[in-house]
Design an enzyme around this catalytic site. Structure first.
Site, short mmCIF file in Angstrom:
data_model
loop_
_atom_site.label_atom_id
_atom_site.label_comp_id
_atom_site.label_asym_id
_atom_site.label_seq_id
_atom_site.Cartn_x
_atom_site.Cartn_y
_atom_site.Cartn_z
N VAL A 56 0.84 -1.19 0.00
CA VAL A 56 0.00 0.00 0.00
C VAL A 56 0.88 1.24 0.00
O VAL A 56 1.83 1.34 0.77
CB VAL A 56 -0.92 0.01 1.24
CG1 VAL A 56 -1.76 1.27 1.28
CG2 VAL A 56 -1.81 -1.22 1.27
N CYS A 57 0.54 2.19 -0.88
CA CYS A 57 1.22 3.49 -0.86
C CYS A 57 0.19 4.57 -1.16
O CYS A 57 -1.01 4.30 -1.23
CB CYS A 57 2.41 3.54 -1.80
SG CYS A 57 2.02 3.60 -3.55
N ALA A 58 0.64 5.78 -1.38
CA ALA A 58 -0.27 6.90 -1.56
C ALA A 58 -1.12 6.74 -2.82
O ALA A 58 -2.33 6.94 -2.79
CB ALA A 58 0.50 8.21 -1.59
#
Length: 100
Positions: free
Chosen positions: A7-9
């Protein structure tokens, strides 16, 4: 088959990491499914994975992800050095250790 959620931005920087981790898994003979998604789509996939790894840039959202998975799977922020160098092998090893 084990499943890892990164998960990232926006899901973009982790896409490169998925490739590096897949290369490492192939070299080690491990059959694994790795998905990268933005934090906004995390809840959709969290029910289908064995571990959730957060990019360092979204570490402040760990509590939110913890509440989404409700203790069902481990959630951890990827170590900044491994993430910055896109060390797919080290990150894969850590994910597998978290899965158990």
């Amino acid at each position: 088959m084990k499943r890892i959620l990164l998960v990232c931005a926006a899901g973009m920087s982790t896409s490169l990491l998925v490739n590096k981790m897949n290369d490492a898994a192939k070299a080690k003979g491990i059959d694994i499914d790795i998905v990268a998604l933005p934090i906004s789509e995390c809840s959709k996939a969290a029910e289908e994975v064995d571990v959730v790894l957060l990019g360092p840039q979204v570490r402040y959202q760990k509590a939110q992800v913890d509440s989404i998975v409700a203790g069902r799977v481990p959630v951890e922020v990827i170590e900044m050095r491994a993430y910055g160098t896109m060390n797919g092998s080290a990150i894969l090893d850590r994910a597998l250790k978290l899965i158990g």
